[in-house]
Scaffold this active site. Structure first.
Site, PDB file in Angstrom:
ATOM      1  CE  LYS A 152      -3.743  -0.196   2.417  1.00  0.00           C
ATOM      2  NZ  LYS A 152      -4.479  -0.429   3.634  1.00  0.00           N
ATOM      3  NE  ARG A 174      -6.342   4.204   5.256  1.00  0.00           N
ATOM      4  CZ  ARG A 174      -7.605   3.883   4.980  1.00  0.00           C
ATOM      5  NH1 ARG A 174      -7.923   2.642   4.718  1.00  0.00           N
ATOM      6  NH2 ARG A 174      -8.540   4.804   4.960  1.00  0.00           N
ATOM      7  N   GLY A 219      -7.623  -7.993   5.305  1.00  0.00           N
ATOM      8  CA  GLY A 219      -8.403  -8.082   6.541  1.00  0.00           C
ATOM      9  C   GLY A 219      -7.685  -8.725   7.711  1.00  0.00           C
ATOM     10  CG  MET A 271      -1.849  -7.480   9.763  1.00  0.00           C
ATOM     11  SD  MET A 271      -0.216  -6.981   9.260  1.00  0.00           S
ATOM     12  CE  MET A 271      -0.477  -6.566   7.567  1.00  0.00           C
ATOM     13  NE  ARG A 327      -5.724  -4.566  -3.971  1.00  0.00           N
ATOM     14  CZ  ARG A 327      -6.354  -5.056  -2.939  1.00  0.00           C
ATOM     15  NH1 ARG A 327      -5.709  -5.311  -1.838  1.00  0.00           N
ATOM     16  NH2 ARG A 327      -7.629  -5.304  -2.999  1.00  0.00           N
ATOM     17  CG  HIS A 377       1.048 -47.453  -5.730  1.00  0.00           C
ATOM     18  ND1 HIS A 377       2.024 -47.879  -6.578  1.00  0.00           N
ATOM     19  CD2 HIS A 377      -0.126 -47.854  -6.231  1.00  0.00           C
ATOM     20  CE1 HIS A 377       1.450 -48.542  -7.551  1.00  0.00           C
ATOM     21  NE2 HIS A 377       0.147 -48.543  -7.376  1.00  0.00           N
ATOM     22  CB  SER A 418      16.861 -38.677 -15.433  1.00  0.00           C
ATOM     23  OG  SER A 418      15.604 -38.155 -15.093  1.00  0.00           O
ATOM     24  CG  ASN A 442       9.450 -38.286  -6.719  1.00  0.00           C
ATOM     25  OD1 ASN A 442       9.186 -37.104  -6.676  1.00  0.00           O
ATOM     26  ND2 ASN A 442       8.948 -39.099  -7.641  1.00  0.00           N
ATOM     27  CB  CYS A 492      12.053 -38.198 -14.395  1.00  0.00           C
ATOM     28  SG  CYS A 492      13.128 -39.317 -13.487  1.00  0.00           S
ATOM     29  CE1 TYR A 507      14.139 -35.526 -19.051  1.00  0.00           C
ATOM     30  CE2 TYR A 507      16.182 -35.307 -20.288  1.00  0.00           C
ATOM     31  CZ  TYR A 507      15.358 -36.032 -19.454  1.00  0.00           C
ATOM     32  OH  TYR A 507      15.733 -37.269 -19.008  1.00  0.00           O
TER      33      TYR A 507
END
Ligand code: PEP
Ligand code: MG
Length: 891
Positions: free
Chosen positions: A22, A91, A100, A102, A335, A451, A783, A787, A851, A871
């Protein structure tokens, strides 16, 4: 030079870190010579000092004095003055909007004396007393911490006493009495008088706004939105202007274009003779902004000019709050406006057409997350819904169907034309058939990389997992949740975007953007039912085509079947980055792996291998044919053994409870006991299994080779790449490579062709990343399997952790998001960097991809672009998202 205070004329829009959103925009508007009431911003630095020291920095008081005096001089009004008092608002305004969350206090500066000055100055006694009572009410609640209901009740009592229907019916005299009552409430509740000194009011209000950064609700909001807790808020002190001084005053909100559709025009609301709060509170009905033109053409013109100026300056949709005080327009806030996903695309391309943006800039205004919101079918937001429970949203979409509890039911009901949702305690490979035919999958256990989740995402099937409140009782054919009992055949609806589970039918609406990405522009346009939808499809097409033109990284897909591969290719995939061959043995074929793993002599092992060969060849022919001409990375089998062997407990119970145990069960149990691992994810998987079970990898390589020969003979152009999983040492890869090259040479010789297929490996263990320079000696490509790399770097079990303690870790700030969703750039990312650098130190041109699931995550894609990967590979459904994000990363 001020340390903690910045005047509006000194800042600009790029200083959001220091001035908050702001404050930065108020400064920008001031510097554009737009009519902004004079004011200043207390910087986030002051808030951080306040949080650190537990008190307001002493310099701040002095700086505030100087800045307030400047405002007083500029306006010729003084705080607390008897005749022409200056009033200010205080403000909050953080870097990231926290709507809303604060606090704000208006009308600071009113007291028993200046309320008379305000009457004199405004010529409106009622207005002056109303402003004073609003101050005490807001200040009492926000700054003094008094229960707001006490004020609200006193207000209601007053209204009842005088027979007023709403606040506006109260007279000046009523409001004067109310001020008295409010002041009594303050004394009763705090033991002291309402502060009369304007400067004391101001200092207390500033402190209260600083404190509001750390309220529970603000902290909770930041956690959800992933906003760091240490940024702090800025505080804006702005001279008050009044929209409630009569018919030539008013207040409103406007947008420079339609935030829902992106259409250019005059959008907004106006309320004559009112303050901003009245608009928000909905006490009176607003007028459409166009009516301002009739009421006050001069202010309307000034506003239109300001809107045009701001939109041109920001080169984006702006929203603006304004007030007209006695025919003079003031801008209180602007804004870059929030918008729907559809409007984001449409506005971006509209601004290109208006020559306000380049296409490069336009694609940065549209994100993959926004695109994914446009792709999924969703529940009609207007429909009534009956919530059963909430769990983890694991694969997006919206599915409605009959509950089925196993494969047989799923197949039977779908064959009869029903749509079904497969509900399981957890899924195992046997459930694949059911998952394929089901519209959705709901499990009581498991996390986002379980899975069920991975397979569902791969297939683009909606999934909600880890619904712990579900009690799935297959034997009785029922599911119990929060005291309700649902039976197989009852209808449920699951929302893969929110994790919500509903009882009964919920209508689903289709997305033409989805039709577009799957079947092309013409089909997308045909599926759009109105002009707006057609304009949206066209915008998305333009954005995606541009992203494709500028991106450096290629986008491949994780696909295990020809059908998935084809689907991904239609969506723009440029190859397969991961075919998980173990997934080709889910369902009925599981027994092939089981037989192989449990074989205890060479003859039975060879028989099992011989049985595998034709099946795998067939799989690869289909996959390579679907990906003709494009690189197709086939990963040698990586089965966490527990997923492929019969359940140990179930088997033990069966053997123990049978009168005469089946000898086959007894043998199987002994074998399962022998193979049992405490940590199967860290166990005999991937390359380890390949090296321990002679012939397994060889048979797969032979199947790839024979499929290649067969397709080449048919005039096709198969491009397989062989990938070895879970490598931790160069020696492992070397051994597999030797075996693979031997098999390729054999098949080559048998068929009279040369088979020089690239052989590479996954980098998914920390040791692999750290010794990548060595591993690269034996690898044609890497690659990153992020995970497993996340699992092993953090030491988190990917199957359990979300259920086990992520909620706590997200709560206490150890994590801001699951590292399985968005790559942990500092930790896991450092290993990816090290692996990439190590690999390329040995082979400068080494081809690098990723991957893991992160290959489809927008934030992670930007990281992979920075690291220089060639990639990303992701599930078919995410391919368009990855195309867009790879484009955004490149501009
Ligand atoms: C990985 O670990 O990132 C990976 C892609 O392999 P999987 O998920 O099959 O273990
Ligand atoms: Mg892995």
């Amino acid at each position: 030079m001020s340390t903690y205070v910045s005047r509006f004329c000194d800042g600009d829009k790029d200083q959001k870190d220091l001035l908050g959103g702001k404050g930065a925009n108020l400064a920008e508007m001031t510097n554009l010579d737009l009519p902004v009431p004079p004011g200043f911003t207390i910087t986030t630095q002051a808030c951080r000092a306040y949080m650190r020291d537990g008190h307001v920095p002493p310099e701040l008081r002095v700086e505030v004095t100087l800045a307030v005096r400047e405002i007083e001089d500029a306006l010729g009004r003084r705080l607390g003055d008897f005749h022409e008092p200056l009033l200010v608002s205080v403000r909050s305004g953080a870097k990231f909007s926290m709507p809303g969350m604060m606090e704000t206090v208006l009308n600071i500066g009113l007291n028993d004396a200046s309320v008379k000055g305000l009457t004199e100055f405004s010529g409106d006694e009622r207005f002056a007393w109303d402003s004073y009572r609003r101050l005490i009410q807001m200040f009492g609640k926000t700054v003094l911490g008094i229960d707001g209901d006490l004020f609200a009740e006193a207000l209601d009592e007053r209204k009842t006493a005088v027979g007023a229907r709403s606040d506006v019916d109260l007279t000046a005299q009523d409001l004067r009495i109310l001020v008295h009552t409010f002041k009594e409430i303050v004394v009763e509740q705090t033991g002291r008088e309402f502060p009369q000194h304007p400067r004391e009011q101001l200092d207390m209000a500033i402190e209260a706004v600083l404190d509001s950064w750390n309220t529970d609700r603000a902290r909770l909001y930041r956690r959800r939105e992933r906003i760091p807790h240490d940024l702090g808020t800025a505080v804006n002190v702005v001279s008050m202007v009044f929209g409630n001084l009569g018919e030539t005053s008013g207040t409103g909100v406007c947008f420079t274009r339609d935030p829902a559709t992106g259409e250019s025009g005059v959008y907004g609301d106006y309320l004559p003779n009112a303050q901003g709060e009245d608009v928000v509170a909905g006490i009176r009905n607003t007028l459409p902004l166009s009516e301002l033109e009739l009421l006050d053409p001069v202010s309307y013109d000034a506003l239109r000019q300001a809107m045009r100026r701001l939109e041109t300056h920001y080169r984006d949709l702006c929203d603006i709050e304004f007030t007209i005080e006695n025919g003079k327009l003031w801008l209180l806030q602007t804004r870059v406006g929030k918008r729907t996903a559809a409007a984001a695309f449409r506005i971006a391309t509209a601004l290109v057409d208006e020559s306000l943006l380049t296409m490069d800039e336009a694609i940065t205004r549209c994100s993959g997350d926004r695109l994914s919101q446009l792709l999924f079918p969703r529940f009609d937001p207007a429909a009534a819904k009956q919530l059963l429970t909430r769990a983890m949203p694991a694969s997006p979409g919206a599915a409605v169907g009959e509950i089925v509890l196993d494969n047989a039911q799923a197949l039977e009901r779908t064959a009869a034309g029903a749509r079904v949702v497969l509900v399981r305690r957890e899924t195992n490979p046997d459930d694949l058939q059911g998952m394929i035919v089901a519209d959705g999958v709901l499990t009581a256990r498991g996390g986002k990389t379980s899975h069920a989740a991975v397979v569902a995402r791969g297939m683009g099937t909606c999934a909600v997992v880890g619904a712990e409140e579900l009690d799935v009782d297959v034997a009785r054919g029922e599911v119990r949740v929060r005291g309700q009992v649902l039976r197989a055949g009852d209808t449920i609806a699951i929302d893969g975007a929110t994790g919500e589970v509903f009882r009964g039918e919920v209508p689903v609406v289709d997305s033409p953007v989805m039709v577009y990405v799957a079947d092309g522009l013409d089909a997308g346009l045909a599926a759009a039912t109105d002009d707006e939808a057609r304009a949206l499809v066209t915008s998305v097409d333009r954005v995606l085509r541009h992203a494709d033109a500028v991106r450096r990284m290629q986008v491949r897909t994780n696909a295990d079947t020809a059908e998935d591969a084809r689907r991904a290719r239609d969506r723009g995939a440029q190859g397969v980055g991961l075919c998980r061959t173990e997934h080709q043995f889910l369902g009925e074929r599981r027994t092939y792996v089981e037989r192989l793993v449990l074989a205890d002599d060479d003859a039975s092992r060879q028989a099992a291998l011989d049985a595998l060969l034709p099946l795998q060849r067939e799989d690869f022919v289909a996959l390579l044919d679907a990906m003709d001409g494009l690189p197709t990375t086939i990963r040698l089998i990586d089965p966490p053994l527990h997923e492929f062997l019969p359940d140990r407990t179930e088997l033990a119970v069966r053997v123990a409870t049978a009168k005469e145990p089946d000898p086959q069960d007894v043998a199987l149990l002994a074998a399962v006991e022998r193979m049992h691992e405490q940590n199967p994810m860290l166990g005999l998987r991937g390359v380890r299994l390949g090296l321990v079970l002679p012939g397994l990898f060889a048979v797969q390589v032979r199947a790839v080779a024979e499929a290649t020969v067969q397709l080449r003979a048919a005039g096709r152009d198969p491009r397989p790449e062989i990938m070895v999983p879970l490598v931790g040492s160069v020696r492992e890869l070397q051994l597999v490579r030797e075996e693979a090259e031997r098999v390729l040479a054999e098949v080559g010789a048998e068929s009279g062709t040369t088979l020089e297929l690239p052989i590479g490996c996954m980098i998914e263990l920390p040791r692999a990343a750290l010794t990548a320079h060595r591993i690269a000696e034996e690898a044609d490509f890497f690659s990153f399997g992020t995970n497993d790399l996340t699992q092993t770097t953090w030491g988190f079990s990917r199957d359990d952790v979300e259920r086990a303690f992520f909620a706590d870790y997200l709560q206490n700030g150890v994590l801001t998001i699951s590292p399985f969703d968005t790559l942990d750039a500092d930790g896991v990312g450092a290993l990816v960097r090290a692996g990439a650098a190590g690999g390329r130190a040995t082979k400068p041109g080494l081809h690098l991809g990723v991957c893991g699931e992160h290959g489809g995550d927008p934030e992670s894609i930007h990281f992979f672009d920075q690291v220089g990967l060639d990639y990303v590979s992701c599930s078919p459904f995410r391919v368009p998202i990855a195309r867009l994000e790879a484009g955004r990363a490149a501009v």
